[in-house]
Enzyme design. Structure first.
Site, short mmCIF file in Angstrom:
data_model
loop_
_atom_site.label_atom_id
_atom_site.label_comp_id
_atom_site.label_asym_id
_atom_site.label_seq_id
_atom_site.Cartn_x
_atom_site.Cartn_y
_atom_site.Cartn_z
CD GLU A 46 7.17 -16.52 -14.22
OE1 GLU A 46 7.55 -17.53 -13.62
OE2 GLU A 46 7.93 -15.59 -14.53
CG ASN A 67 4.60 -10.61 -16.54
OD1 ASN A 67 4.60 -10.35 -17.73
ND2 ASN A 67 5.72 -10.77 -15.86
CG HIS A 127 12.43 -14.48 -20.24
ND1 HIS A 127 13.35 -13.48 -20.02
CD2 HIS A 127 11.51 -14.36 -19.26
CE1 HIS A 127 13.00 -12.79 -18.95
NE2 HIS A 127 11.88 -13.30 -18.47
CD GLU A 137 9.66 -10.93 -16.82
OE1 GLU A 137 10.50 -11.85 -16.81
OE2 GLU A 137 8.76 -10.84 -15.96
CG ASP A 172 15.92 -12.24 -21.65
OD1 ASP A 172 16.15 -12.11 -20.43
OD2 ASP A 172 15.24 -13.16 -22.13
#
Ligand code: G3I
Length: 343
Positions: free
Chosen positions: A157, A198, A234, A262, A264
């Site tokens: 990030e 990432n 996300h 990641e 979700d």
């Protein structure tokens, strides 16, 4: 039977009860096998405490996944709480679980603007640069010997939503070169591991992903050892941007691996049946986007609604994963199976 033996039997019984029931095997082909048939390493973030405490969780993770990502156990605040004092215990627990299940591990994450120890703030630029290099050397070096940590999220990030580089102690004190420095340090510590950048919220083509693209292109041009780009994904019921695949394809065209790292899909609580069906469709799209770019891996950020950062950090939100709190499959689980199995 002596009192001592009775106490021992009782303690063993309590330990077994606390571990909870055995897992009911999930229906259909396991996600890891479906992924493997298509060259995709399917994984999940895990929590060492839950792996230890919940036999059912541990069994399901071993049954369904080829890769584990320690949700927090390999972050700087955990593994070097004081300068020079390394605690690899929590990370080793995840690595040991992976070893026993024949899985690999995505190391997460070496350099991030969050979850770093407070002592970093006391360092000036030179000492921070040295401490960063030493941290990466020690952590990557430690896990290189494990034989299962074969990928690292080296920097996490680093781009802000407006397309600037994200403000952090690393950017302020070391300048943008901290990114290349981290990759070089990680490569020096492990010649073979795949090294990723990432990013969160960079799924669509726009200021953030354009800057990420420039950062990555610059690293490649400077022969910095970067192997892949992770898109965290996300998501929520707003779904995926229509240009997600096109966005990932331009990074792939730089000669890089692509990973969804990641995934979700957060829901407002309590979710309706329609919400759960929409969530399933979004998970299906995530898998199909991964397949469209032949991504190297697809990692879920948790596998049970009872162990998800969403409900722990976003009031009124939750139910973001494929299984409910009792490890029962939701429509999203079947949707991921169908999408992985589909042509
Ligand atoms: O370990 C302490 C515990 O001792 C203490 O009692 C407890 C209550 O304060 O906190 C515990 O630490 C928590 C930690 O998770 C371990 O459970 C932190 O407060 C909590 O903030 C931390 O949240 C993690 C979050 O990163 C931190 O920003 C989430 O679990 C984790 O899922 C989340 O993951 C990040 C990825 O690493 C990077 N991408 C975004 C993603 C979501 O933020």
């Amino acid at each position: 039977m002596g009192v001592g033996v009775l106490i021992l039997v009782a303690l063993v019984g309590i330990a077994i009860l606390r571990q909870g029931p055995q897992a009911t095997p999930l229906p259909g082909e396991p996600l890891n096998q479906l992924g493997q048939a298509r060259g995709i390493v399917v994984g999940t973030a895990v929590r060492s405490q839950v792996l230890k405490a919940k036999r059912g969780y541990r069994e399901l993770i071993a049954q369904q996944f080829a890769s584990l990502t320690p949700e927090n156990e390999m972050k700087w605040e955990i593994n070097e709480p004081q300068q020079g004092e390394f605690d690899f215990g929590p990370g080793d627990e995840v690595v040991d679980a992976a070893k026993s299940a024949g899985q690999v591990v995505r190391g997460h994450t070496l350099i991030w603007h969050a979850q770093y120890p407070g002592w970093l703030k006391e360092l000036g630029p030179k000492r921070l640069a040295a401490a960063t290099k030493e941290h990466i050397a020690q952590v990557v070096g430690h896990y290189r010997g494990s034989g299962v940590v074969n990928v690292w999220d080296v920097v996490n990030e680093v781009v802000a939503d407006d397309g600037g580089l994200r403000e952090s102690i690393f950017l302020r004190r070391l300048g943008p070169g901290f990114i290349a420095g981290a990759f070089n340090a990680a490569r020096a510590a492990d010649p073979k591991a795949k090294l990723y950048i990432n990013e969160i919220g960079a799924e669509s083509i726009g200021p953030k992903s354009n800057r990420l693209y420039e950062v990555v292109r610059g690293l490649k041009a400077a022969k910095v050892p970067i192997d892949g780009v992770g898109f965290q994904v996300h998501s929520n019921l707003g779904g995926l941007p229509g240009d997600f695949v096109a966005n990932m394809q331009r990074f792939k065209a730089l000669g890089l691996d692509i990973a969804i790292t990641e995934a979700d899909v957060g829901l407002k609580l309590p979710p309706s049946e329609a919400d759960l069906r929409r969530q399933a469709r979004i998970y299906g799209r995530i898998v199909r986007a991964c397949k469209a770019v032949k991504c190297a891996s697809l990692t879920l950020w948790g596998f049970s609604d009872g162990h998800s950062w969403i409900s722990e950090t976003q009031a009124g939100m939750g139910a973001a994963t494929l299984l409910d709190e009792q490890f029962q499959p939701k429509p999203a689980f079947r949707a991921v199976q169908r999408a992985l199995a589909g042509s």
